[in-house]
Scaffold this motif. Structure first.
Motif: not given
Lengths: 393, 393
Positions: A92, A99, A226-227, A231, B66, B69-70, B73-74, B117, B230, B234, B237-238
């Motif tokens: 996840m 999930p 997820p990043t 990417i 997105v 979501e990232m 999940r983090c 999630i 995306g 990414g 968020v990174q």
């Protein structure tokens, strides 16, 4: 469709379904409007061609599942998905799986989600380990069927293989496939490009940096984000679209060093001493077509240069990154109309300059019309026509 | 939670729920194992800190959804989501939203998906247009509550604002927020960094290239791809993770030119003649803290350099990208053990060399053990301990 390769009847049935028209109509109910706009913008000549292509994704994990979703949303013709693993809560930390899918095979969970997203895509689920002899034979067999499920007697029915596996053995096995081009996404565990089996024309997208100290080992859990995964999937599918639809420059090798946002590129050469005879044969074929490829690359580079030159000419306002306004005798009224609620002159600015943006006090007090800025640019249709004329040489 | 800001009771209730322990245990049922591994790998000092942070995402479209979501999940502590738009089928060309959500507000659809999630994340849904006076006031008000829903009397309760909007007005409004740092994702429609309102220390992630001819105009549908969106999400968020958790180098400006896979970076400077007084105040504050920041940046650069030097020393086999094997008198037996099923010498290779990989015939015939390659590397725990000791200076 789980548990091995689908029968020819299954495959034929899945393709017989009615696909929605790939329309360019600009309405909220059209899932393809923003993709088809790539044609109108002069970026892709024939976007509908994407429906003719079959892409095999080997490994439906952190990179492969996101690549599958991106291609599904782009309206790819057919996806062949290979994985033997099941979804776990430990997955996840990457995009795509949910999930409630824990315990399902990754291929079945992917088909469930992707069908919901875009029922027009033909999805084939292969729940198998390609590194076993049986799995490898099934894998090779599945690649020789076309989109209608017909066997092609050894010829490839797949246009591209995306290798998104997380281990060395599987990568070596994918390397055995010599019948069509392949792009490899090197995941975070694995950083050694398999140079001795890399086929001519193969392309690589490589992640490194943030997790370069990571190893895949029994009882050791490798870090991932997820990043980074998203990417890499994005770069891989972007390259796939460029390769299949013929636009932009297809990268031969592109790395991503997350800690420093560094993206190394390089050319990769085939190994003339490769031990794989089939690879050597592909190298000879590739060498024979070099003049044609060089000519095509030259034409594409010239087309891009011409496109850029045109863009630089016509995009005076579009590309004006620094908000610099030239006060032309012919234009002041027009320019000033861009932000109707700005005073026509600003006391504390040098003569001939004015603010394009309202200052903060004005902004605080006024409701900003959502239409204020949209009419500022030139005639888009005209520019598109010029661009298309240029592209069609 | 739709239709405006949640009441203080609502916010307090949502945070009162029991969160799962952020465990580093390596089991399939642990959703945090691969994130917590970033600590063991020496990349992040204290990953659990992510639960202390609140991030506001303005614009829940192709990039913002997105990004949400990232971060979910983090395991981010709290997300505040702002959008007034509804999900349409025309949005299906980007990741995240699903066709069955068409007609829902984007904020409600996002909360629905994100809760599924990761129920540990506190989600606040603000269905409102921040470019209206009322919307702007609510927006500013929401930023002054902490994670427990308590009002902070003008102080910021949010650690970072991610601006993922698709229009100029909204971007200008986000620029008015002067109480905390913000990273901006420039979408594909909008390519002019608003230099005159950019705050000191702000960071930018910019997409350009593939859609640079795209304009947002009434009746014109702008092209976009799930890949570009995306990738930008990414990178954004990174950068957010690096900023919040204190690792790697936080990019000030990072572009992405999709047609050529070019990633320009640059430093951005604040405008000393900015018309926004609050911005000027922040510039003065930022200037005052410059010595401290310079010292921290220098220390971080030294730490990274030392880390790299150590990695170069210890990773003889990990980093061996070209599969070169040195035949040391002490080591041949050990090296040969790495691939047990390779013949110990190969007739057609020069003396002293042997193949690390089996040739294609061997691979075709044998079932490859999935454990063959995993024991090749050195003692990971030892290396980690060395690295941690180095990091703790």
């Amino acid at each position: 469709m789980a548990g091995g390769e689908p029968s020819e009847q299954d495959a034929a049935k899945s393709v017989a379904k009615e696909k929605r028209v790939m329309s360019s109509e600009v309405v909220d109910s059209n899932p393809y409007s923003r993709l088809m706009a790539l044609k109108r913008m002069g970026i892709v000549d024939n976007y509908e061609r994407i429906r003719d292509y079959s892409v095999a994704i080997v490994g439906v994990g952190g990179v492969g599942s996101v690549a599958a979703e991106m291609l599904t949303r782009c309206g790819i013709g057919r996806l062949l998905l290979y994985d033997y693993d099941t979804v776990e809560l430990a997955n996840m930390n990457r995009l795509f799986f949910q999930p409630h899918q824990a315990g399902m095979t990754k291929t079945d969970a992917a088909v469930q989600t992707l069908t919901g997203i875009n029922p027009d895509v033909v999805l084939e689920s292969y729940t198998q380990n390609i590194t076993t002899v049986e799995g490898f034979n099934k894998f090779m067999g599945s690649l020789t069927r076309n989109m209608k499920g017909e066997r092609l007697d050894g010829k490839s029915g797949v246009d591209l293989v995306l290798s998104c596996v997380d281990n060395y053995e599987a990568r070596m096995v994918v390397n055995q496939v010599q019948s069509q081009p392949c792009m490899q996404a090197y995941d975070l565990f694995f950083r050694r490009p398999a140079m001795n089996l890399v086929k001519p024309g193969w392309n690589q997208v490589v992640a490194s940096g943030i997790d370069e100290k990571t190893l895949k080992r029994e009882g050791v859990c490798a870090a991932s984000l997820p990043t980074t995964m998203g990417i890499i999937a994005g770069l891989l599918v972007q390259n796939t679209l460029k390769y299949l639809l013929g636009f932009g420059v297809v990268s031969k090798y592109l790395g991503y060093s997350a800690l420093k946002d560094f993206f190394p590129t390089m050319e990769m050469k085939p190994n003339p001493q490769c031990t794989n005879n089939s690879c050597l044969q592909r190298q000879r074929e590739f060498e024979a077509t070099k003049p044609a490829r060089d000519a095509a690359a030259k034409a594409e580079a010239e087309r891009l240069a011409a496109e850029e030159a045109l863009a630089a000419t016509v995009s005076l306002h579009e590309e004006n990154e620094w908000n610099i306004c030239l006060m032309d005798d012919e234009e002041p009224k027009d320019v000033r109309e861009r932000v109707p609620d700005i005073p026509s002159s600003s006391g504390n600015l040098p003569e001939g300059l004015f603010r394009e943006l309202p200052d903060s006090e004005v902004l605080d007090k006024s409701v900003i019309s959502s239409e204020s800025f949209v009419d500022a640019e030139g005639d888009l249709e005209d520019l598109q026509r010029q661009l298309e004329a240029l592209n069609s040489f």
